[in-house]
Design an enzyme around this catalytic site. Sequence first.
Site, PDB file in Angstrom:
ATOM      1  CD  GLU A 153      -2.692   1.212   2.576  1.00  0.00           C
ATOM      2  OE1 GLU A 153      -3.769   1.823   2.553  1.00  0.00           O
ATOM      3  OE2 GLU A 153      -2.262   0.619   3.586  1.00  0.00           O
ATOM      4  CE  LYS A 204      -7.654   1.275   3.283  1.00  0.00           C
ATOM      5  NZ  LYS A 204      -6.482   1.852   4.000  1.00  0.00           N
ATOM      6  CB  CYS A 231      -4.441  -1.548   4.211  1.00  0.00           C
ATOM      7  SG  CYS A 231      -3.524  -1.388   5.776  1.00  0.00           S
TER       8      CYS A 231
END
Length: 286
Positions: A47, A120, A161
Amino acid sequence: MNASSPAPLAALIQMTSGIDPDANLATIDRALAAAAEQGAAMAFLPEMSLLLDRDRARSGGHIAREADSPWPSALQAMAQKHGIWLHSGSMPLLADDGERRVNRSHVIAADGSIRARYDKIHMFDVALPSGENWRESASYEGGDALVVVDTPLGRMGLSICYDLRFPELYRALADRGATIIAIPAAFTVSTGEAHWHVLMRARAIETQCHVVAAAQCGTHADGRETYGHSVAIDPWGTVVADAGGTEAMAAKDYALALAPIDAAGGELARQAIPLERSRAARNIML
């Protein structure tokens, strides 16, 4: 793949990305060369591989809409140069239709073409027992689309994440045919020590997919510290590669871990524990 063919290799590239995108790109180029030399079919970055900087004013000068950013094209050129598929981890970009930022992954083929994008979904807004406070939503907007894409390692579901903590996302990716799931990350040390390995193994076990998670590691130029331990997990929940923590970063500015991605692994797990059949038998709709 026939019985005599070796399983394709995933290369997990662990980094300590900083506030200089050019330096980060140079590290990525060196790591991709090493991954290709060792026979990896696809490489995975962590990330925020291109820029890790929590100073909004300082980072703002580097961040543009994708059409105006030099970063995707730089990674495309590297994938083509090294002849390797590439998962970018993620990078900060401006939203295509606004001024807020998005945390975006790209899957790039060995010919340099972008095969998928993913923003995300879940924002990291937490106050940790360690005293750390993070408000990702102050600068970023979450995505709203599930993404799966065909790769040399299998049909890949995309996440980033903090998405890791939402199992319903991974169930939905598996329902869309994913056999491998990418989870690039920049986990804090405190949450990594407590939850990293157990959550990664849980996502693999419950979806019966391979999980590949390249991670940030060490002390970064913006002052944060990340946990590392880039991992690959097979569909039975076995850790097949772990890049380690800060000790792995002592010799150079990245660590590289290789993991075979055996397509038969998911089928063996499904035969041993037939989750889909059990769901159908109980008529549970999720």
